[in-house]
Design a protein around this motif. Sequence first.
Motif, PDB file in Angstrom:
ATOM      1  N   ASP A  43      33.746  85.119  32.747  1.00  0.00           N
ATOM      2  CA  ASP A  43      34.915  84.242  32.705  1.00  0.00           C
ATOM      3  C   ASP A  43      36.183  85.057  32.437  1.00  0.00           C
ATOM      4  O   ASP A  43      37.224  84.828  33.046  1.00  0.00           O
ATOM      5  N   LYS A  45      37.210  87.005  35.604  1.00  0.00           N
ATOM      6  CA  LYS A  45      37.854  86.131  36.596  1.00  0.00           C
ATOM      7  C   LYS A  45      39.328  85.884  36.256  1.00  0.00           C
ATOM      8  O   LYS A  45      40.147  85.709  37.142  1.00  0.00           O
ATOM      9  N   ARG A  46      39.620  85.861  34.961  1.00  0.00           N
ATOM     10  CA  ARG A  46      40.986  85.565  34.503  1.00  0.00           C
ATOM     11  C   ARG A  46      41.777  86.826  34.149  1.00  0.00           C
ATOM     12  O   ARG A  46      42.871  86.749  33.615  1.00  0.00           O
TER      13      ARG A  46
END
Length: 66
Positions: free
Chosen positions: A23, A26-27
């Motif tokens: 996560d 991805k960011r």
Amino acid sequence: MTRRSLALDTISPDGRVSMNELDAKKRRIRDGDRVRVSSQHGAVELVAEISSAMKAGEVFIPFAFW
């Protein structure tokens, strides 16, 4: 924040948010980055703590920092 404890401030002066490494990738968030977490109840800026122990799609913020 709901924090009113000198002991907690001494141990961890900055709030932390634990999140899954995929996560975070991805960011484009790296361990130690300051991030803004928001919900329908408000928002808070915390230090990112990247962990493979966290499930994808979930974050953890200790209650005292929210």
